[in-house]
Structure formats: C-alpha cells, structure tokens
Design a protein around this motif. Structure first.
Motif, PDB file in Angstrom:
ATOM      1  N   LYS A 129     -63.428  31.320 -41.428  1.00  0.00           N
ATOM      2  CA  LYS A 129     -63.676  32.437 -40.522  1.00  0.00           C
ATOM      3  C   LYS A 129     -63.707  33.772 -41.262  1.00  0.00           C
ATOM      4  O   LYS A 129     -63.430  33.833 -42.469  1.00  0.00           O
ATOM      5  CB  LYS A 129     -62.647  32.449 -39.391  1.00  0.00           C
ATOM      6  CG  LYS A 129     -61.235  32.275 -39.887  1.00  0.00           C
ATOM      7  CD  LYS A 129     -60.230  32.208 -38.746  1.00  0.00           C
ATOM      8  CE  LYS A 129     -58.829  32.505 -39.280  1.00  0.00           C
ATOM      9  NZ  LYS A 129     -58.509  31.908 -40.579  1.00  0.00           N
ATOM     10  N   LYS A 130     -64.060  34.782 -40.494  1.00  0.00           N
ATOM     11  CA  LYS A 130     -64.138  36.151 -41.018  1.00  0.00           C
ATOM     12  C   LYS A 130     -62.929  36.482 -41.895  1.00  0.00           C
ATOM     13  O   LYS A 130     -61.788  36.239 -41.488  1.00  0.00           O
ATOM     14  CB  LYS A 130     -64.184  37.084 -39.801  1.00  0.00           C
ATOM     15  CG  LYS A 130     -64.416  38.529 -40.100  1.00  0.00           C
ATOM     16  CD  LYS A 130     -64.660  39.241 -38.761  1.00  0.00           C
ATOM     17  CE  LYS A 130     -64.774  40.734 -38.949  1.00  0.00           C
ATOM     18  NZ  LYS A 130     -65.260  41.380 -37.721  1.00  0.00           N
ATOM     19  N   GLY A 131     -63.181  37.017 -43.063  1.00  0.00           N
ATOM     20  CA  GLY A 131     -62.095  37.438 -43.944  1.00  0.00           C
ATOM     21  C   GLY A 131     -61.609  36.375 -44.913  1.00  0.00           C
ATOM     22  O   GLY A 131     -60.987  36.684 -45.928  1.00  0.00           O
ATOM     23  N   ASP A 132     -61.921  35.092 -44.636  1.00  0.00           N
ATOM     24  CA  ASP A 132     -61.494  34.028 -45.567  1.00  0.00           C
ATOM     25  C   ASP A 132     -62.282  34.143 -46.878  1.00  0.00           C
ATOM     26  O   ASP A 132     -63.444  34.515 -46.874  1.00  0.00           O
ATOM     27  CB  ASP A 132     -61.773  32.641 -44.962  1.00  0.00           C
ATOM     28  CG  ASP A 132     -60.822  32.332 -43.806  1.00  0.00           C
ATOM     29  OD1 ASP A 132     -59.886  33.123 -43.589  1.00  0.00           O
ATOM     30  OD2 ASP A 132     -61.035  31.298 -43.142  1.00  0.00           O
ATOM     31  N   ARG A 133     -61.666  33.740 -47.954  1.00  0.00           N
ATOM     32  CA  ARG A 133     -62.354  33.763 -49.243  1.00  0.00           C
ATOM     33  C   ARG A 133     -62.924  32.381 -49.577  1.00  0.00           C
ATOM     34  O   ARG A 133     -62.268  31.361 -49.402  1.00  0.00           O
ATOM     35  CB  ARG A 133     -61.418  34.201 -50.374  1.00  0.00           C
ATOM     36  CG  ARG A 133     -61.294  35.709 -50.488  1.00  0.00           C
ATOM     37  CD  ARG A 133     -60.304  36.286 -49.532  1.00  0.00           C
ATOM     38  NE  ARG A 133     -59.025  35.620 -49.646  1.00  0.00           N
ATOM     39  CZ  ARG A 133     -58.207  35.386 -48.629  1.00  0.00           C
ATOM     40  NH1 ARG A 133     -58.534  35.770 -47.396  1.00  0.00           N
ATOM     41  NH2 ARG A 133     -57.068  34.761 -48.802  1.00  0.00           N
ATOM     42  N   VAL A 134     -64.148  32.380 -50.069  1.00  0.00           N
ATOM     43  CA  VAL A 134     -64.844  31.136 -50.404  1.00  0.00           C
ATOM     44  C   VAL A 134     -65.320  31.241 -51.855  1.00  0.00           C
ATOM     45  O   VAL A 134     -65.979  32.215 -52.224  1.00  0.00           O
ATOM     46  CB  VAL A 134     -66.059  30.943 -49.463  1.00  0.00           C
ATOM     47  CG1 VAL A 134     -66.922  29.779 -49.914  1.00  0.00           C
ATOM     48  CG2 VAL A 134     -65.594  30.751 -48.015  1.00  0.00           C
ATOM     49  N   THR A 135     -64.961  30.264 -52.669  1.00  0.00           N
ATOM     50  CA  THR A 135     -65.392  30.291 -54.066  1.00  0.00           C
ATOM     51  C   THR A 135     -66.692  29.504 -54.219  1.00  0.00           C
ATOM     52  O   THR A 135     -66.802  28.376 -53.736  1.00  0.00           O
ATOM     53  CB  THR A 135     -64.296  29.688 -54.966  1.00  0.00           C
ATOM     54  OG1 THR A 135     -63.123  30.508 -54.859  1.00  0.00           O
ATOM     55  CG2 THR A 135     -64.738  29.652 -56.425  1.00  0.00           C
ATOM     56  N   ILE A 136     -67.655  30.112 -54.864  1.00  0.00           N
ATOM     57  CA  ILE A 136     -68.947  29.467 -55.093  1.00  0.00           C
ATOM     58  C   ILE A 136     -69.086  29.193 -56.594  1.00  0.00           C
ATOM     59  O   ILE A 136     -68.982  30.113 -57.412  1.00  0.00           O
ATOM     60  CB  ILE A 136     -70.106  30.353 -54.590  1.00  0.00           C
ATOM     61  CG1 ILE A 136     -69.952  30.626 -53.081  1.00  0.00           C
ATOM     62  CG2 ILE A 136     -71.455  29.711 -54.902  1.00  0.00           C
ATOM     63  CD1 ILE A 136     -71.009  31.572 -52.500  1.00  0.00           C
TER      64      ILE A 136
END
Ligand code: ATP
Ligand code: MG
Length: 646
Positions: A129-136
């Motif tokens: 959700k909004k604000g979560d960090r996602v590593t690519i």
C-alpha cells in the motif's frame, strides 16, 4: 583546456524549443521570480488537485526543509501513461532492445497502461500500500519500467538496486529501507552472460530477512530455487490481475523513490525524491535539454539502477509522451559497433551516454563507428563525469559526423535532474564544459571559507537556491542530509564538486573537491591531468590521484589504461611525462605512472579514486566500502603492480 567554440548551428536556433534570446530572458525570470516561473511550468502536468503554493524552502542550518507544490495532488503513473492514451495510445512508449540483437519489442502507451495497471493490482493483492517500500532488482527489461510505474500508481516507494550488484549490496539496501517486497528476475542477460538475480535475491534475503513477497520475472527461463508462499511468478500475478486500476492521489511531497548514490566518495546515501517537483523537473529538463519533439526516438544508455535511468529513461520521457529506448545489453556485445547498430536499427535521433563508454569505444578506433550510418542522429548527450575535450571531439566528429550538438549535462542523484548544461538551440559549445545553468538554477563558486567568488574563478560549486527536482532528505536520516549538503556552507547546497567559471560565464567541472591535489603549493584538479593523458594517442583512459611526497607535499600518481594492442614500458612512461609537462606544465607532470589494464569503477562507470588513492599511498589494507565496484578483480591486479612499494 580547450578553447574551441562550436557555435549554435542556424537550423538549431530556429527549430529548437529555446534559442539564445529566450534562454537569457527565461533564465533571468526564473531567478527573479521562481514562484511565477515554476508555477507556470508546473502546469505541464495533470494535477488531481491543482497546487496553489509553489515554493516553500528553507536551507537554514538545523532547519532544512524543501517543499514544492505542497498543496497539490497528482499521480506520476497517470501523468506518464494515462494522460497520453487519448492522443497517443498507439504510439510506441518503450522501444526495447535486448542483449541479443535479434531480440526487440515495441510497447505502445496503451499496452504500457495495461501492464502497469495489472501489476499495480498484483502488488495490492499482496498487501502493498501507499508508503510501503518496494525493492526492484531487475535487468533492463520493460518490466523494470512497469514495476516503477506500478509502484508510483499505488503510492508505494520504489528503491531500485542495480542488477549487477552483489547479494551483500542488495541486502543492505533492502534493510536500509525495510522493504518487504522484492521484484526480480530469474536471471539477467548482459553481454551474452547470465546474471543470477534470483539466487542473489535469495542470498540477500537470507542475510537480512523481513521480505514476505518476491515477484520473479521469467527472463531466461532458468531453473531457480523457489520458496513457496513467498515467491510468485510475475507472469502469473499479472495474468490474474485486473487490467483496470484507479491511480492513487498523491500529495506533491509524498515520496516517489529512494535511490542510493554511486558510492564514488564513500558509503552510498539513500537519496529520497518526492512526487510533484521531481516530475515537473524531470519532464521539463528532458524536453528542453534534449529538445524533444513529437515523433523523436530518444535513447539514454544508462541503467534504471541509477538516477539517469530514473529521470531520463522512464519518468522524464514518458511524462512527455516520448518514445524511449531501453537497452538490455552492453556497448561491446556482440561487437563494438553495437551502439551504432542499434541507432541505425531504430532510427535513433537523440543519444545520451557516459564519457566512460565513449572513451572505451574510442580505444577501438573509428572503424566500428564509421561502418554504420547514424544518419538519424541529431543530438548527442554526455553525463556522469567531466568529459575530457579529446573524447568530446571524438564523440562530435566520429559519432556525430560533426553535425550533432553535444549536451554535456552536469547533475547528481541528489539533484533529480540536470542542473548545468547547454541547450542545443541556445548555447555555443565549448568541449569539456557543461556550460551554463538550467532555468531556476543558481550556481555559485565559493572558496574554502565560503566567500562567494565573482567573475572568472575556480572554487567549490554550491547551488544558492532550491529547484523542484532537489532531493528532500536522506531516507531515515535527515541529520545526515543536513550535515552532508548544508553544513559546509550554511544556507547553500554543497555539491561536493570543484568547478571553474571562465570569462564567458561557462562552468567547467574539475572533479570532486576531495580529488584536488596540492603539488608544491599548487592546487590542481585531477581532471585536467587526466584530460592531458587521454589526449595522447596511445592512451585510452587515465585516473590521477595524489600521494604523499617528501619534497612536494603531494606527488602525482597516474593510472593509465593503454589502447588495445599498445604495450606499456619505461620509454612510454617517459614519453607520457614529457607529454603532460609540455601540455600543462612541469608542475603537472606525473611522478609515477602505473599501466593498468582496468580501473576500479562503480556500476555507473565512474572511476573510484578513493581506492586508487589508497593504493597510491601504499595503504591498501583499508580500501573501505568496495561493494559498489563493477569488477572487484581489478583491484588485486592494481595492488600487485603498484609503483610505490615501500
Ligand atoms: P557518491 O555521492 O556516493 O560518492 P556519486 O557522486 O558518484 O556517488 P552520482 O550522483 O551518480 O553519484 O554522481 C554525481 C557526480 O557525477 C557529480 O557530483 C559529478 O562529480 C559527476 N558528474 C556527473 N555528470 C557530470 C558532468 N557532466 N560533468 C562533470 N561531472 C559530472
Ligand atoms: Mg555524489
């Protein structure tokens, strides 16, 4: 330094978005009235809630706060994709060129929209959700852009880690922003070699934990280890997801992404960029500096793992409805003509690369370039390091057939977009100079005490006021942000770079302030000595550092990579010393020259001088953080062959 001037060609002055008169007028206005100027430019985006405030910035010590368009709301993915559907749904958005020259693919804006919506829904179904960090952690495949835009669409904050980084570097970046989701591929493909991305991801997660979802794109189809419940095939996730998604309304100051700097000068910093100002700045600079017009094919050879890929492969071009080329491979595979073959294949008009690539190709001579047409090319760009005049002229003459202006663009991960650069229809070019400030950018040169230097001068480069694309903080460490950038010269942003301004007001970046050497009381930028060495016909690349010298205080230690087929010996050492002595003066003559088949570089192609400095000081026990090195193997060879063994 080169004194040659390349005036703006007449046709450029006529066709470009900005000519010399407009540059002068708009620049003056942008400095005198930033609110008015950026208020107008800000309208280039679609806002869900229009902003009424433009700039709200304090550089005050202990209270640094940077806000732009702070009461506006928008969505970056909607601006980069949805708003183009009505007018250019069938236009190619991403032109993908694979590592293998037989692999390529064109993705229209309509297809891009579907892909981004599907993946946005897939992320949501895993609780992101909004604000979560996602590593690519992906190779240069279209899914990297889909993933970035899908995050932006739902308001998740992406942190891209270059696909060439090791499990340890990945682990520290996953941990640094506490991300629970990683997006990767089974394997990457670069220069015909496979990169074990999924295995690296598994190793990184084993080290730091905290990750509950790993999306795995199938790139090579390799058999990879699988953790049930945690790992999901990307293709399955998007096939199941709905192709419709309503973009999240984001405040202009909500975070868009975190990106770690190259680590050329020390521990990488987690640079945080936000939504509104960043996209305004990335799109505006992309349009004007590359003089982008509808229908142009634009190619930036950077990787999405560094900021150039963020601002000038994905966000800037797509916000402008451009066709942006994304290249999975490397410049020398299958042959050293690859760049130019790709230019011919896709009829590229605008080409943007780094000096390190140009110098490497220069070492292979003109033939691999000249056997291609390159007739479609109109404009060339350079970024990442000072481009020495020799390489500039080669790029101009051999690649661009003396027909294409070169924009030498100076900027940093921290700046979000280009700050000092020519505009091709407005600025007469001087090879080796990044020339003049972009709109709204107020560069100043200061001495060690912070005194502002006027006119022609050399000093430390600071920026006296904010621009919309500026980073807002170091993620999770605002104090480090203030200490690093705002404490050396209070009330100014300190770039860390040294710079010279000539009598025409042109800026010449001389390298990192840390890289200045002091020989018998003469201060000298290492870039100048390097330029001189590279101008010698047998030299492909050079890196210069200082080392303790009994008589001079600091001596000059030069690492020199020779052109293919040239052998380094004492006679050539003498020849090079004499060459620099004649070119710059006796004070700049190297004391020690080490022939080095390879130099330690960051993944974005920058030479890591702090490592070379340690070796030159015969103090290689403490090399510091080497996790961002492209090829750690070269370091051992350098230590082995060092010229100053005690
Ligand atoms: P770190 O900050 O971690 O040491 P880094 O500075 O190498 O890493 P980047 O933000 O990728 O990370 O690089 C920005 C730097 O690159 C600038 O500060 C400057 O030294 C150099 N640079 C970029 N473009 C140019 C250019 N056109 N001319 C001269 N130098 C450039
Ligand atoms: Mg830096």
């Amino acid at each position: 330094m080169s004194e040659k001037l390349h005036p703006v060609p007449q046709e450029w002055a006529t066709r470009a978005h900005v000519d010399a008169a407009k540059y002068d007028a708009d620049y003056a206005r942008s400095i005198q009235d930033p609110d008015g100027f950026w208020g107008e430019v800000g309208k280039r985006l679609n806002w869900i809630t229009p902003f009424t405030k433009v700039k709200n910035v304090s550089y005050a010590p202990g209270n640094v706060s940077i806000k732009w368009y702070e009461d506006g709301a928008l969505n970056v993915a909607a601006n980069c994709v949805d708003r183009h559907l009505a007018t250019r749904g069938d236009q190619v958005a991403i032109l993908w060129e694979g590592d293998d020259p037989k692999d390529s693919k064109a993705i229209t804006y309509r297809e891009l929209h579907e892909q981004v919506c599907r993946f946005a829904n897939a992320l949501k179904s895993r609780g992101v959700k909004k604000g979560d960090r996602v590593t690519i952690y992906l190779p240069m495949i279209p899914e990297a852009a889909y993933a970035m835009l899908a995050c932006a669409r739902i308001g998740a904050v992406h942190s891209i880690v270059f696909g060439g980084f090791s499990p340890d570097s990945l682990a520290s970046r996953i941990e640094g922003c506490a991300s629970k989701v990683v997006i990767t591929a089974d394997e990457g493909l670069r220069g015909g070699r496979k990169v074990p991305l999924k295995a690296n991801t598994d190793a990184a997660i084993a080290k730091v934990g905290g990750v509950d979802t790993v999306f795995v794109v199938t790139r090579t189809g390799a058999d990879v280890a699988w953790t049930e419940g945690r790992d999901i095939r990307y293709e399955d996730a998007v096939a199941e997801a709905s192709p419709e998604h309503e973009p999240e309304a984001m405040n202009a100051e909500d975070p868009l992404f975190i990106l770690y700097t190259s680590g050329s000068t020390g521990q990488p910093k987690g640079v945080l960029h936000t939504t509104g100002g960043y996209l305004v700045y990335a799109s505006y600079t992309h349009q004007l500096i590359f003089d982008y017009h509808d229908g142009d094919i634009y190619w930036c050879t950077a990787d999405v793992g560094w900021v150039t890929g963020h601002s000038y492969i994905v966000y800037g071009p797509l916000a402008n409805g451009a066709t942006t080329l994304m290249f999975e491979g490397v410049p020398n595979y299958p042959s050293t003509s690859r760049f130019w073959e790709v230019v011919d294949k896709h009829k590229v008009n605008i080409f943007y690369t780094a000096p390190t690539a140009i110098r490497a190709l220069m070492g292979g001579g003109e033939e691999p370039v000249k056997k291609t047409s390159r007739a479609s090319l109109r404009l060339l760009g350079s970024v990442g390091e000072p481009i020495n005049p020799e390489a500039w002229e080669w790029y101009y003459r051999v690649v661009g057939d003396s027909r294409c202006p070169i924009v030498d663009t100076w900027w940093q991960t921290e700046t979000g977009g280009i700050l000092i650069t020519p505009l091709p229809g407005a600025t007469d070019l001087k090879p080796g100079s990044a020339t003049k400030p972009f709109f709204g950018v107020k560069p100043e040169l200061v001495d060690a005490e912070g005194k502002v230097l006027e006119g022609a001068a050399e000093g430390n480069l600071v920026i006296a006021d904010s621009w919309p694309g500026q980073m807002r903080t170091v993620y999770g460490d605002h104090k480090r942000f203030e200490d690093t950038y705002f404490s050396t010269y209070p009330n100014k942003y300190f770039t860390g770079d040294g710079c010279r301004r000539d009598a025409d007001g042109y800026y010449w970046i001389t390298g990192r302030v840390d890289d200045v050497i002091n020989v018998s009381g003469h201060r000298m930028g290492t870039a100048e000595v390097e330029s001189s060495l590279v101008a010698h016909e047998k030299v492909a690349e050079a890196a210069v550092v200082g080392y303790p010298h009994d008589v001079k205080g600091q001596g000059i230690y030069a690492y020199v990579t020779l052109n293919s087929g040239v052998e380094g010996d004492d006679a050539l050492r003498k020849e090079l010393v004499a060459w620099v002595r004649k070119d710059i003066g006796p004070i700049a003559a190297p004391d020690l020259i080490q022939f080095a088949p390879g130099l330690p570089k960051t993944r974005s192609g920058k030479i890591m001088r702090r490592i070379l400095r340690k070796i030159a000081e015969d103090d290689f026990g403490a090399l510091g953080d080497t996790s961002t090195l492209a090829d750690p193997g070269v370091v051992e060879d350098l230590i082995d062959q060092r010229q100053n063994k005690a």
